[in-house]
Design a protein around this motif. Structure first.
Motif, short mmCIF file in Angstrom:
data_model
loop_
_atom_site.label_atom_id
_atom_site.label_comp_id
_atom_site.label_asym_id
_atom_site.label_seq_id
_atom_site.Cartn_x
_atom_site.Cartn_y
_atom_site.Cartn_z
N LEU A 1 87.06 -26.52 9.18
CA LEU A 1 86.61 -25.14 9.01
C LEU A 1 86.85 -24.63 7.60
CD1 LEU A 1 87.73 -23.56 12.41
CD2 LEU A 1 85.57 -24.66 11.81
N GLU A 2 86.78 -25.54 6.63
CA GLU A 2 87.05 -25.16 5.25
C GLU A 2 86.05 -24.14 4.70
OE1 GLU A 2 86.92 -28.87 3.23
OE2 GLU A 2 84.77 -29.18 3.52
N ASN A 3 84.89 -24.03 5.33
CA ASN A 3 83.88 -23.06 4.88
C ASN A 3 83.87 -21.78 5.72
OD1 ASN A 3 82.86 -24.76 2.84
ND2 ASN A 3 81.64 -25.88 4.35
N MET A 4 84.84 -21.64 6.61
CA MET A 4 84.91 -20.45 7.47
C MET A 4 86.26 -19.78 7.27
SD MET A 4 82.88 -21.87 10.86
CE MET A 4 82.83 -20.23 11.61
N THR A 5 86.34 -18.95 6.21
CA THR A 5 87.62 -18.40 5.75
C THR A 5 87.58 -16.89 5.55
OG1 THR A 5 87.00 -18.76 3.43
CG2 THR A 5 88.11 -20.57 4.56
N ASP A 6 86.63 -16.20 6.17
CA ASP A 6 86.42 -14.79 5.87
C ASP A 6 87.14 -13.86 6.84
OD1 ASP A 6 84.79 -15.46 3.76
OD2 ASP A 6 82.92 -15.25 4.91
N VAL A 7 87.32 -12.62 6.39
CA VAL A 7 87.72 -11.52 7.28
C VAL A 7 86.46 -11.06 8.02
CG1 VAL A 7 88.59 -9.16 7.41
CG2 VAL A 7 89.63 -10.80 5.81
N VAL A 8 86.51 -11.05 9.33
CA VAL A 8 85.36 -10.65 10.16
C VAL A 8 85.39 -9.16 10.44
CG1 VAL A 8 84.20 -11.00 12.39
CG2 VAL A 8 85.26 -12.94 11.21
N ASP A 9 86.58 -8.64 10.71
CA ASP A 9 86.72 -7.21 11.03
C ASP A 9 88.13 -6.77 10.70
OD1 ASP A 9 85.63 -4.72 12.42
OD2 ASP A 9 87.46 -5.09 13.57
N PHE A 10 88.26 -5.57 10.17
CA PHE A 10 89.56 -5.00 9.85
C PHE A 10 89.59 -3.57 10.31
CE2 PHE A 10 92.16 -2.74 6.55
CZ PHE A 10 93.40 -3.12 7.05
N ASP A 11 90.57 -3.24 11.15
CA ASP A 11 90.72 -1.89 11.70
C ASP A 11 92.09 -1.35 11.32
OD1 ASP A 11 91.04 0.41 13.21
OD2 ASP A 11 89.99 -0.39 14.96
N PRO A 12 92.20 -0.62 10.21
CA PRO A 12 93.51 -0.16 9.75
C PRO A 12 94.17 0.82 10.71
CG PRO A 12 91.75 0.83 8.43
CD PRO A 12 91.11 -0.21 9.30
N GLU A 13 93.38 1.59 11.46
CA GLU A 13 93.98 2.55 12.40
C GLU A 13 94.61 1.84 13.58
OE1 GLU A 13 91.28 5.59 13.51
OE2 GLU A 13 91.02 6.35 11.45
N ALA A 14 93.91 0.86 14.14
CA ALA A 14 94.47 0.07 15.25
C ALA A 14 95.44 -0.99 14.75
CB ALA A 14 93.35 -0.58 16.04
N MET A 15 95.47 -1.18 13.43
CA MET A 15 96.30 -2.22 12.81
C MET A 15 95.99 -3.59 13.41
SD MET A 15 99.97 -0.51 11.76
CE MET A 15 100.47 0.01 13.40
N THR A 16 94.70 -3.94 13.41
CA THR A 16 94.27 -5.28 13.83
C THR A 16 93.33 -5.85 12.78
OG1 THR A 16 92.38 -4.43 15.09
CG2 THR A 16 94.45 -4.74 16.29
N ILE A 17 93.28 -7.16 12.75
CA ILE A 17 92.37 -7.85 11.85
C ILE A 17 91.82 -9.07 12.56
CG2 ILE A 17 94.22 -9.22 10.78
CD1 ILE A 17 92.65 -9.10 8.15
N THR A 18 90.54 -9.34 12.39
CA THR A 18 89.90 -10.53 12.93
C THR A 18 89.47 -11.40 11.76
OG1 THR A 18 89.09 -9.32 14.86
CG2 THR A 18 88.03 -11.42 14.38
N VAL A 19 89.89 -12.66 11.79
CA VAL A 19 89.59 -13.58 10.69
C VAL A 19 89.01 -14.87 11.24
CG1 VAL A 19 91.42 -12.65 9.22
CG2 VAL A 19 91.91 -14.59 10.70
N GLU A 20 88.25 -15.55 10.39
CA GLU A 20 87.79 -16.89 10.74
C GLU A 20 88.98 -17.85 10.67
OE1 GLU A 20 83.13 -17.06 9.57
OE2 GLU A 20 84.54 -17.20 7.87
N ALA A 21 88.93 -18.87 11.52
CA ALA A 21 90.11 -19.72 11.72
C ALA A 21 90.42 -20.63 10.55
CB ALA A 21 89.94 -20.55 12.99
#
Length: 535
Positions: free
Chosen positions: A93-113
């Motif tokens: 997954l060397e080409n899948m390194t991005d932030v998908v979603d960031f929610d500062p209020e909920a303090m969660t982040i979704t990232v590629e693996a």
């Protein structure tokens, strides 16, 4: 087999045929671990750039009867845990390194693996946020950390594994379908060994960023270690203890939280060694690998003790050593390497065994190790001594701390190379290892150990059968498997590896003399007589 299962491969084949099929692939490329000591031979390595491409890869494997494993080209394991079977399909997954979603209020982040843990922390630090768990090396990928249960050391926070801070996980399963895992399914998949599917995204629960202050101290008398070690874990945000029993010494590195406004911009400089230091370390460790002289082993242990009994932190702005170090939690606890592609230990002939035992049993374990060493008083552990870290019970099915508070015990040693002698007093390591497994119910780290240590794995995890049931649901055709998983499940029994010289290769605990190197015989352990060691 149900009619539905009979038709599924045909449906998958149709999906592949109707897809615009463009895969980023390399044929007949070798895959090596971080030290270049283990090599895998897939038929092809895919480096997809999207979930849709991963779905195509899985469906193609399903149609053609191939198996798949996800792992980096320079994977962080001593053995084949991340390797596909020779001639099968590897995904990176060397080409899948991005932030998908960031929610500062909920303090969660979704990232590629495929995102690296240090990149993950760099992004969060700028946002004033952090994740509780920090391991000691920041270059692991998020997916790799979830695959193996990568951990740090904390007994005051929820967990020492990033896997336990995941709130949802997206995978491509064994049918090429996308699943979002939550609840009990997520607990099954938190530590997944790569055998449930390709983990493509993970959502992580965060908290406000914080700094830590560190205190490093050496103790030249280890007689009280059993009495203090549990309190060291309980009473500090994070505690690492390096015990050098051959020297009668130990060191502690203790971290505690301080407000973010606290002055200090220090970092962990363990890997900041000069070229000349690296050269002499190389000479010393090469000698350790070949020598039968205990004095040299103990000299090396004394060198390492000296490197750990005082501050090994530096100021990020000035480069000067910091004697009262304070800095961001991630920078203080993991270390960077001057060469981003290789740390000093990548170039030296070393390996690591690590197990997790019940936390409250640690004082008894230390006392038993002392009894083993009473029979071998000049045994020194020359790299980091015996290294202790700690973590609370995990809800994961296959985490090292699944269902129980745990002490993580690591021993580094000079690496065995085919045709070369085992390290001095290596049989002591093996007696400790077998005692840990058979008396203390130890669970081996999924990525760091030998073949032999993964004995009777299903009995070590109360929810092992639940994990297998979930795997059957998400991967009914067993697309995601490899030789490591086959050994762990017992489908490929470790008795198959009882061949001449197998102890030297780390593939067995001896049962007869032929399993040992020339000049040694298979004997009972000096203290733990259930152990079988070559000496």
């Amino acid at each position: 087999m149900t009619l539905k299962k009979l038709w599924l491969p045909l449906i998958a084949a149709g999906a592949v045929l109707t897809t615009s099929y463009s895969l980023y692939s390399d044929e007949n490329e070798k895959l090596k671990n971080y030290q270049g000591t283990y090599e895998c031979s897939p038929s092809i390595i895919h480096s997809p750039t999207s979930i849709e491409e991963i779905q195509d890869i899985v469906r193609d494997a399903l149609v053609n009867g191939n198996t798949i494993m996800t792992g980096n080209r320079k994977f962080a394991s001593q053995i084949d845990a991340a390797c596909t079977q020779d001639g099968q399909v590897q995904v990176t997954l060397e080409n899948m390194t991005d932030v998908v979603d960031f929610d500062p209020e909920a303090m969660t982040i979704t990232v590629e693996a495929g995102m690296r843990f240090n990149q993950f922390n760099d992004f969060l630090r700028d946002k004033g946020l952090a994740v509780n768990m920090v391991t000691e090396l920041g270059t692991f990928t998020i997916g790799g950390m979830l695959g193996s249960g990568t951990h740090g050391s904390t007994f005051q926070k929820k967990s020492n594994m990033i896997a336990d801070y995941i709130t949802s996980m997206k995978i491509v399963d064994g049918m090429g379908d996308v699943r979002v895992l939550t609840g009990e399914d997520l607990n099954a998949a938190r530590v997944n060994l790569g055998v449930l599917g390709v983990v493509v995204e993970a959502t992580v629960q965060l908290e406000p960023a914080f700094k830590v202050k560190a205190e490093v101290k050496g103790y030249r008398n280890d007689s009280n270690l059993e009495d203090v070690i549990l309190d060291l874990a309980r009473n500090n945000y994070s505690a690492n203890v390096a015990w050098f029993p051959g020297l009668g010494r130990y060191t502690t590195t203790l971290y505690n939280e301080v407000p973010l406004s606290t002055k200090g911009n220090d970092y962990n400089a363990q890997a900041d060694v000069s070229d000349i230091q690296e050269y002499f370390f190389g000479l010393l460790f090469d000698a350790l690998h070949e020598t039968k002289n205990s004095s040299l082993q103990c000299f090396a242990a004394a060198v390492r003790y000296g490197a750990r009994d005082g501050s090994y932190f530096r100021n990020l702005d000035t480069g000067f050593k910091s004697y009262k170090p304070v800095g961001y939690s991630d920078r203080m606890q993991y270390f960077q390497c001057k060469d981003p592609d290789k740390c000093v230990w990548d170039k030296l002939p070393i390996a690591l065994q690590e197990v997790a035992i019940p936390f409250e049993q640690l004082p008894n374990w230390i006392a038993d190790v002392r009894k083993i060493l009473d029979n071998n008083p000049r045994t020194c552990f020359p790299l980091n001594g015996i290294y202790f870290r700690f973590g609370k019970a995990s809800d994961s099915y296959l985490g090292m701390s699944a269902g129980r508070d745990s002490a993580f015990v690591g021993i580094e040693y000079t690496l065995r190379q085919e045709g070369a002698a085992v390290p001095k007093n290596y049989f002591v390591n093996l007696e400790i290892e077998q005692m840990s497994l058979r008396k203390y119910g130890a669970r081996p780290h999924w990525g760091k150990n030998s073949v032999a240590i993964f004995e009777d794995m299903p009995s070590r995890f109360p929810k092992w059968n639940d994990f297998l049931a979930f795997k059957q649901e998400v991967d009914p055709y067993n697309v995601f498997t490899n030789p490591f998983w086959q050994r762990a499940t017992g489908d490929d029994p470790l008795s198959n590896y009882l061949t001449p010289g197998c102890n030297l290769r780390g593939e067995c605990y001896c049962t007869e003399d032929s399993h040992c190197e020339e000049g040694t015989t298979c004997q009972a352990g000096g203290f733990f007589e259930q152990a079988r060691v070559c000496k």
